[in-house]
Design a protein around this motif. Structure first.
Motif, PDB file in Angstrom:
ATOM      1  N   ALA A   1       0.924  -1.085  -0.075  1.00 43.30           N
ATOM      2  CA  ALA A   1       0.003   0.215   0.112  1.00 43.30           C
ATOM      3  C   ALA A   1       0.920   1.304  -0.054  1.00 43.30           C
ATOM      4  CB  ALA A   1      -0.864   0.007   1.407  1.00 43.30           C
ATOM      5  N   GLU A   2       0.789   2.050  -0.968  1.00 43.19           N
ATOM      6  CA  GLU A   2       1.594   3.233  -1.032  1.00 43.19           C
ATOM      7  C   GLU A   2       0.964   4.544  -1.439  1.00 43.19           C
ATOM      8  OE1 GLU A   2       4.595   2.559  -4.135  1.00 43.19           O
ATOM      9  OE2 GLU A   2       2.976   2.077  -5.759  1.00 43.19           O
ATOM     10  N   VAL A   3       1.113   5.439  -0.795  1.00 42.88           N
ATOM     11  CA  VAL A   3       0.659   6.726  -1.209  1.00 42.88           C
ATOM     12  C   VAL A   3       1.484   7.378  -2.256  1.00 42.88           C
ATOM     13  CG1 VAL A   3       0.037   9.348  -0.255  1.00 42.88           C
ATOM     14  CG2 VAL A   3      -0.104   7.336   1.278  1.00 42.88           C
ATOM     15  N   VAL A   4       0.565   7.874  -3.465  1.00 42.08           N
ATOM     16  CA  VAL A   4       1.207   8.130  -4.391  1.00 42.08           C
ATOM     17  C   VAL A   4       0.749   9.732  -4.767  1.00 42.08           C
ATOM     18  CG1 VAL A   4       1.306   7.918  -7.085  1.00 42.08           C
ATOM     19  CG2 VAL A   4       1.246   5.982  -5.762  1.00 42.08           C
ATOM     20  N   GLY A   5       1.720  10.624  -4.795  1.00 41.11           N
ATOM     21  CA  GLY A   5       1.123  12.148  -4.986  1.00 41.11           C
ATOM     22  C   GLY A   5       0.427  12.659  -4.006  1.00 41.11           C
ATOM     23  N   GLY A   6       0.353  12.215  -2.845  1.00 41.16           N
ATOM     24  CA  GLY A   6      -0.077  12.697  -1.566  1.00 41.16           C
ATOM     25  C   GLY A   6      -1.784  12.543  -1.514  1.00 41.16           C
ATOM     26  N   ASP A   7      -2.408  12.278  -2.581  1.00 40.74           N
ATOM     27  CA  ASP A   7      -3.978  12.063  -2.579  1.00 40.74           C
ATOM     28  C   ASP A   7      -4.305  10.954  -3.261  1.00 40.74           C
ATOM     29  OD1 ASP A   7      -3.299  12.446  -5.397  1.00 40.74           O
ATOM     30  OD2 ASP A   7      -4.607  14.209  -5.514  1.00 40.74           O
ATOM     31  N   LEU A   8      -3.495   9.773  -3.413  1.00 44.91           N
ATOM     32  CA  LEU A   8      -3.965   8.433  -3.917  1.00 44.91           C
ATOM     33  C   LEU A   8      -3.313   7.467  -3.312  1.00 44.91           C
ATOM     34  CD1 LEU A   8      -5.277   6.395  -6.097  1.00 44.91           C
ATOM     35  CD2 LEU A   8      -2.864   6.798  -7.494  1.00 44.91           C
ATOM     36  N   VAL A   9      -3.883   6.273  -2.998  1.00 42.42           N
ATOM     37  CA  VAL A   9      -3.396   5.100  -2.305  1.00 42.42           C
ATOM     38  C   VAL A   9      -3.436   4.000  -3.372  1.00 42.42           C
ATOM     39  CG1 VAL A   9      -3.609   3.500  -0.385  1.00 42.42           C
ATOM     40  CG2 VAL A   9      -3.753   5.689   0.179  1.00 42.42           C
ATOM     41  N   ARG A  10      -2.431   3.729  -3.736  1.00 43.78           N
ATOM     42  CA  ARG A  10      -2.222   2.370  -4.594  1.00 43.78           C
ATOM     43  C   ARG A  10      -2.192   1.131  -3.679  1.00 43.78           C
ATOM     44  NH1 ARG A  10       1.379   3.988  -9.005  1.00 43.78           N
ATOM     45  NH2 ARG A  10      -0.381   4.946  -9.560  1.00 43.78           N
ATOM     46  N   LEU A  11      -3.243   0.347  -3.865  1.00 44.58           N
ATOM     47  CA  LEU A  11      -3.077  -1.111  -3.051  1.00 44.58           C
ATOM     48  C   LEU A  11      -3.161  -2.370  -3.844  1.00 44.58           C
ATOM     49  CD1 LEU A  11      -3.548  -2.543  -0.380  1.00 44.58           C
ATOM     50  CD2 LEU A  11      -6.128  -2.268  -0.697  1.00 44.58           C
TER      51      LEU A  11
ATOM     52  N   PRO B   1     -13.864   2.485   4.105  1.00 41.84           N
ATOM     53  CA  PRO B   1     -14.355   3.703   3.979  1.00 41.84           C
ATOM     54  C   PRO B   1     -13.677   5.058   4.573  1.00 41.84           C
ATOM     55  CG  PRO B   1     -15.747   2.741   5.659  1.00 41.84           C
ATOM     56  CD  PRO B   1     -14.627   1.549   5.092  1.00 41.84           C
ATOM     57  N   GLU B   2     -12.918   4.643   5.726  1.00 41.59           N
ATOM     58  CA  GLU B   2     -12.379   5.792   6.674  1.00 41.59           C
ATOM     59  C   GLU B   2     -11.290   6.152   5.491  1.00 41.59           C
ATOM     60  OE1 GLU B   2     -12.546   2.785   7.837  1.00 41.59           O
ATOM     61  OE2 GLU B   2     -14.075   3.239   9.194  1.00 41.59           O
ATOM     62  N   LEU B   3     -10.596   5.381   4.734  1.00 41.19           N
ATOM     63  CA  LEU B   3      -9.402   5.684   3.926  1.00 41.19           C
ATOM     64  C   LEU B   3      -9.921   6.426   2.731  1.00 41.19           C
ATOM     65  CD1 LEU B   3      -6.354   4.947   3.834  1.00 41.19           C
ATOM     66  CD2 LEU B   3      -6.969   2.963   2.147  1.00 41.19           C
ATOM     67  N   ARG B   4     -11.067   6.081   2.202  1.00 43.46           N
ATOM     68  CA  ARG B   4     -11.474   6.596   1.026  1.00 43.46           C
ATOM     69  C   ARG B   4     -11.952   8.197   1.212  1.00 43.46           C
ATOM     70  NH1 ARG B   4     -16.183   4.412  -1.076  1.00 43.46           N
ATOM     71  NH2 ARG B   4     -16.292   2.831   1.010  1.00 43.46           N
ATOM     72  N   GLU B   5     -12.187   8.228   2.498  1.00 44.38           N
ATOM     73  CA  GLU B   5     -12.474   9.585   2.818  1.00 44.38           C
ATOM     74  C   GLU B   5     -11.234  10.787   2.607  1.00 44.38           C
ATOM     75  OE1 GLU B   5     -14.373   9.966   6.662  1.00 44.38           O
ATOM     76  OE2 GLU B   5     -16.208   8.781   6.142  1.00 44.38           O
ATOM     77  N   ARG B   6     -10.194  10.193   2.922  1.00 43.15           N
ATOM     78  CA  ARG B   6      -8.873  10.971   3.007  1.00 43.15           C
ATOM     79  C   ARG B   6      -7.962  10.456   1.282  1.00 43.15           C
ATOM     80  NH1 ARG B   6      -7.143   7.586   8.060  1.00 43.15           N
ATOM     81  NH2 ARG B   6      -5.726   6.906   6.595  1.00 43.15           N
ATOM     82  N   TYR B   7      -8.383   9.663   0.780  1.00 45.27           N
ATOM     83  CA  TYR B   7      -7.679   9.472  -0.288  1.00 45.27           C
ATOM     84  C   TYR B   7      -8.485   8.909  -1.385  1.00 45.27           C
ATOM     85  CZ  TYR B   7      -3.649   9.445   2.751  1.00 45.27           C
ATOM     86  OH  TYR B   7      -2.511   9.819   3.717  1.00 45.27           O
ATOM     87  N   ALA B   8      -8.061   8.920  -2.695  1.00 46.40           N
ATOM     88  CA  ALA B   8      -8.734   8.379  -3.894  1.00 46.40           C
ATOM     89  C   ALA B   8      -8.013   6.784  -3.816  1.00 46.40           C
ATOM     90  CB  ALA B   8      -8.120   8.752  -5.009  1.00 46.40           C
ATOM     91  N   LEU B   9      -8.622   5.775  -3.946  1.00 44.20           N
ATOM     92  CA  LEU B   9      -7.977   4.478  -3.792  1.00 44.20           C
ATOM     93  C   LEU B   9      -8.223   3.681  -5.039  1.00 44.20           C
ATOM     94  CD1 LEU B   9      -7.167   2.269  -1.508  1.00 44.20           C
ATOM     95  CD2 LEU B   9      -9.737   1.817  -1.172  1.00 44.20           C
ATOM     96  N   GLU B  10      -7.041   2.991  -5.384  1.00 41.98           N
ATOM     97  CA  GLU B  10      -6.748   2.111  -6.565  1.00 41.98           C
ATOM     98  C   GLU B  10      -6.441   0.781  -6.013  1.00 41.98           C
ATOM     99  OE1 GLU B  10      -3.201   2.273  -9.281  1.00 41.98           O
ATOM    100  OE2 GLU B  10      -4.517   3.626  -9.844  1.00 41.98           O
ATOM    101  N   VAL B  11      -7.328  -0.318  -6.177  1.00 37.60           N
ATOM    102  CA  VAL B  11      -6.996  -1.604  -5.821  1.00 37.60           C
ATOM    103  C   VAL B  11      -6.794  -2.570  -6.699  1.00 37.60           C
ATOM    104  CG1 VAL B  11      -8.005  -3.457  -4.230  1.00 37.60           C
ATOM    105  CG2 VAL B  11      -8.611  -1.263  -3.516  1.00 37.60           C
TER     106      VAL B  11
END
Length: 138
Positions: free
Chosen positions: A24-34, A55-65
Motif C-alpha cells: 500500500a503506497e501513497v502516490v502524489g499525496g492524494d492516491l493510495v495504490r493497494l 471507507p475511512e481511507l476513501r474519505e482521505r484518499y482516492a483508492l486504487e485496488v
C-alpha cells in the motif's frame, strides 16, 4: 511497512481475512495504490469488496485496488522468501556500493535482509534500506 499499510491490513484482517496486502503506497499525496492477493486469485469483485471495506481511507484518499500482476511487489520478508530463486528488482533508499538499483536472482531472505545476485555482484540489503522491490520477468 507504512502506517497506511498497517491500517489497511488491520481492517482487512477482520473483514477479508484471506486477502493478503502486498503493498500500500501513497502516490502524489492524494492516491493510495493497494496491491492485494488472494488464494483464489484477484477478481474485480474482490477489488470492489476491499474498496468498500475501507471507507475511512476513501474519505482521505482516492483508492486504487489491483492484483499484483507479473511484476508483483515484494514488501515483507515472507514475500522475498516465497520467491527465492526468482528474478527481482530491489531499489534502495540510499546508494549501496555506488548503486541504488539491484536486479538479479533472489538468493536468500532472512528476517532482516535479502540477498540478490545482481550484475554488480552478490549483495545483501537490509529491509529497512529498501525503497521498493518487485519481481521481474526473465
Amino acid at each position: 511497512m507504512s502506517n497506511i499499510q498497517a491500517e489497511i491490513e488491520a481492517r482487512l484482517a477482520e473483514t477479508e481475512p484471506e486477502v493478503e496486502v502486498l503493498l500500500a503506497e501513497v502516490v502524489g499525496g492524494d492516491l493510495v495504490r493497494l496491491f492485494i492477493d488472494h488464494p483464489q486469485g484477484v477478481s474485480l469483485d474482490l477489488c470492489e469488496r476491499v474498496t468498500l471495506q475501507l471507507p475511512e481511507l476513501r474519505e482521505r484518499y482516492a483508492l486504487e485496488v489491483s492484483s499484483p500482476g507479473t511484476q508483483r511487489p515484494l514488501s515483507k520478508p515472507e514475500h522475498f522468501r516465497r520467491y527465492v530463486g526468482r528474478k527481482a528488482k530491489v531499489r534502495t533508499r540510499e546508494a549501496k556500493d555506488g548503486h541504488k538499483t539491484f536486479t538479479g536472482e533472489l538468493l536468500n531472505a532472512t528476517d532482516d535482509t535479502v540477498t540478490v545476485a545482481a550484475s554488480t555482484g552478490v549483495v545483501s540489503i537490509a529491509y529497512a534500506d529498501i525503497h521498493r522491490s518487485n519481481l521481474v520477468g526473465d
